[in-house]
Design a protein around this motif. Structure first.
Motif, short mmCIF file in Angstrom:
data_model
loop_
_atom_site.label_atom_id
_atom_site.label_comp_id
_atom_site.label_asym_id
_atom_site.label_seq_id
_atom_site.Cartn_x
_atom_site.Cartn_y
_atom_site.Cartn_z
N PHE A 172 43.99 21.10 40.02
CA PHE A 172 44.84 21.90 40.88
C PHE A 172 44.65 23.61 40.61
CE2 PHE A 172 47.50 18.71 38.68
CZ PHE A 172 47.06 17.08 39.95
N TYR A 173 45.04 24.02 42.42
CA TYR A 173 44.94 25.37 42.00
C TYR A 173 45.64 26.00 42.89
CZ TYR A 173 43.14 29.88 43.40
OH TYR A 173 42.63 31.30 43.78
N TYR A 174 47.17 26.76 42.52
CA TYR A 174 47.90 28.14 42.79
C TYR A 174 47.98 29.22 42.66
CZ TYR A 174 52.80 28.87 43.48
OH TYR A 174 54.12 29.69 43.64
N GLU A 175 48.34 30.38 44.06
CA GLU A 175 48.10 31.63 43.69
C GLU A 175 49.57 31.84 44.01
OE1 GLU A 175 45.78 33.03 46.69
OE2 GLU A 175 43.96 32.37 45.53
N ALA A 176 50.07 32.39 42.85
CA ALA A 176 51.66 33.06 42.13
C ALA A 176 51.44 34.04 43.26
CB ALA A 176 51.87 32.29 40.73
N GLU A 177 52.46 34.22 43.94
CA GLU A 177 52.19 35.49 44.62
C GLU A 177 53.85 36.50 44.26
OE1 GLU A 177 50.81 36.77 47.56
OE2 GLU A 177 49.96 34.87 47.54
N MET A 193 45.60 30.54 33.25
CA MET A 193 45.81 31.79 33.82
C MET A 193 44.95 32.46 34.73
SD MET A 193 49.55 31.23 33.73
CE MET A 193 49.89 32.96 34.58
N LEU A 194 44.06 32.71 35.70
CA LEU A 194 43.20 33.35 36.37
C LEU A 194 43.99 34.86 36.53
CD1 LEU A 194 40.46 33.86 37.03
CD2 LEU A 194 41.53 32.22 39.12
N GLY A 195 42.79 35.73 36.26
CA GLY A 195 42.94 37.35 37.15
C GLY A 195 42.52 37.71 38.07
N GLY A 196 41.43 38.75 37.59
CA GLY A 196 40.69 38.82 38.38
C GLY A 196 39.40 38.03 38.83
N GLY A 197 39.05 37.31 37.27
CA GLY A 197 37.98 36.26 37.20
C GLY A 197 37.27 37.28 36.88
N SER A 198 37.59 37.99 36.45
CA SER A 198 36.15 39.17 35.97
C SER A 198 35.74 38.76 34.69
CB SER A 198 36.19 40.50 36.30
OG SER A 198 37.51 41.20 35.23
N ASN A 199 36.30 38.89 33.84
CA ASN A 199 35.77 38.65 32.26
C ASN A 199 35.77 36.38 32.03
OD1 ASN A 199 36.84 39.42 28.78
ND2 ASN A 199 34.85 39.74 30.40
N LEU A 200 35.33 35.78 32.50
CA LEU A 200 35.45 34.70 32.06
C LEU A 200 34.14 33.95 32.40
CD1 LEU A 200 37.13 32.72 34.21
CD2 LEU A 200 38.61 33.63 33.66
N ALA A 252 40.61 20.71 34.10
CA ALA A 252 41.48 19.60 34.18
C ALA A 252 42.74 20.18 34.17
CB ALA A 252 40.88 18.59 33.29
N GLY A 253 43.36 20.88 35.59
CA GLY A 253 44.84 20.61 35.09
C GLY A 253 45.23 21.74 35.79
N LEU A 254 46.20 22.64 35.98
CA LEU A 254 46.90 24.06 36.86
C LEU A 254 46.28 25.15 36.65
CD1 LEU A 254 48.27 24.55 39.41
CD2 LEU A 254 50.71 24.72 37.60
N VAL A 255 44.84 25.95 37.65
CA VAL A 255 44.82 27.25 37.28
C VAL A 255 46.29 27.91 38.15
CG1 VAL A 255 43.34 28.66 38.22
CG2 VAL A 255 42.62 26.60 37.61
N ILE A 256 47.15 29.19 37.95
CA ILE A 256 47.62 30.24 38.44
C ILE A 256 47.17 31.05 38.41
CG2 ILE A 256 49.95 30.61 37.98
CD1 ILE A 256 50.52 28.40 36.46
N LYS A 257 46.92 31.22 39.33
CA LYS A 257 46.24 32.74 39.76
C LYS A 257 47.52 33.38 39.80
CE LYS A 257 42.94 35.66 42.85
NZ LYS A 257 42.31 36.16 42.68
#
Ligand SMILES: Cc1cc2nc3c(=O)[nH]c(=O)nc-3n(C[C@H](O)[C@H](O)[C@H](O)COP(=O)(O)OP(=O)(O)OC[C@H]3O[C@@H](n4cnc5c(N)ncnc54)[C@H](O)[C@@H]3O)c2cc1C
Length: 318
Positions: A38-43, A64-71, A79-84
């Motif tokens: 599951f993927y969700y962008e939290a505004e 918790m995903l930010g800019g994805g620049s260190n992972l 397997a779960g919810l990614v919250i950007k």
């Protein structure tokens, strides 16, 4: 199926904005990684809180995903919810700055410099969000964001509950690329920073100067995730590494370079020619290739120099 039921519940609570099997590679600077269940962008902050509370109730893992620049996201994905985090409210009152976790760090640096506030200029050019920066105490030129973070508002995700907490600078225990957020189930919502008001007014030109100083130091031609390993604090018992030391830190890039790793490849993952502490994705690199290359570096460094490297990038979904 539980997955379908959970998806329906997420959709109902989160305004039908949850995606299934979203490729995380698209959301990382490495361009590597499998799908999120599951993927969700939290505004905004309220959306993060709602998503976290529901995932906790449904016992769905959260990332918790930010800019994805260190992972490095695994090829199997998450397997779960990614919250950007995309919450990006900013309030500046005198020299006090309150900023949401999802704001781009560079945007924050620019906005504060425009107001004549000093303190964040060494961070100019570091990719990612405020959340990722506070989490890993991002920094450069011997300075790090933790020095100016006075407090942070977080969600503490415990076994039985999700609760809101304000953490002081002392509780955040900032260290070299480290904070207490890395060692518990904390979700950063916003941070409060104390900067210094200078008489000069608009300081924006400093941003360009720092960016210029950074240029040429990092491989920019291929996707990457910044430094793979942390530099090592120099101490007396590391005399044999003295030749790699500068300003109290042993350069891991120089150590790796001394072992002839620059240009070494596994699949399409390659140790960068510009900087041996960077691994680049030549196009179709798999997370497994990167990990194998990392393991190889760790083994050779330990066997030749007797030191265990500490990883700076976060491995997710492995
Ligand atoms: C070309 C390049 C140059 C770089 N140069 C530097 C540098 O000079 N100095 C430096 O320190 N770093 C550098 N980095 C690394 C990276 O940019 C920083 O670590 C950055 O702060 C990561 O932020 P992010 O939002 O991308 O985090 P992400 O990569 O999205 O996430 C990193 C970690 O932070 C966690 N996280 C993110 N947001 C939250 C939140 N709201 N709550 C809880 N946890 C959260 C994630 O779960 C993950 O574990 C560089 C990277 C690249 C690609």
């Amino acid at each position: 199926m539980t997955s379908d039921r959970n998806y329906e519940k997420f959709q109902a609570e989160l305004d039908n904005k949850v995606l299934r099997n979203e490729s995380i590679a698209e959301h990382t600077t490495f361009k590597i990684g499998g799908p999120a269940q599951f993927y969700y962008e939290a505004e905004d902050t309220d959306s993060i809180v709602r998503a976290v509370k529901l995932a906790h109730k449904l016992r769905v893992d959260i990332f918790m995903l930010g800019g994805g620049s260190n992972l490095l996201m695994s090829d199997d994905g998450f397997a779960g919810l990614v919250i950007k985090t995309k919450n990006s409210h900013l309030e500046i009152k005198g020299s006090l700055v309150t900023v949401d976790a999802g704001m781009w760090l560079n945007m924050l640096v620019i906005e504060t410099l425009k107001k004549g506030l000093s303190g964040l200029e060494p961070l100019s050019g570091i990719p990612g969000t405020v959340g990722g920066a506070v989490f890993g105490n991002a920094g450069a030129w011997g300075k790090a964001i933790g020095e100016v973070v006075k407090q942070a508002e977080v969600l503490v995700v415990a076994n039985k509950s999700v609760r809101w907490k304000t953490m002081s600078q002392a509780e955040l225990r900032f260290g070299y690329r480290d904070s207490s957020l890395k060692h518990g189930d904390y979700i950063l919502l916003r941070a409060q920073l104390k900067l210094r008001k200078l008489k000069t007014g608009n300081l924006l030109k400093r941003f360009g100067e720092v960016i210029k100083q950074r240029s040429g130091k990092h491989p920019l031609d291929y996707p990457n995730a910044g430094s793979i390993f942390k530099n090592i604090r120099y101490s007396e018992d590391l005399q044999h590494l003295k030749k790699f030391e500068a300003y109290g830190k042993v350069s891991v890039g120089k150590i790796i370079d001394s072992l002839g790793f620059k240009g070494r490849k596994i699949g399409e993952a390659q140790v960068a020619n510009e900087h041996a502490n960077f691994i680049v994705n030549l196009g179709e690199a798999k997370a497994a290739d990167v990990l194998e290359l990392m393991n190889e570096i760790e083994r050779e460094v330990e066997s030749k120099y007797g030191v265990k490297l500490e990883r700076e990038i976060r491995l997710v979904g492995f």
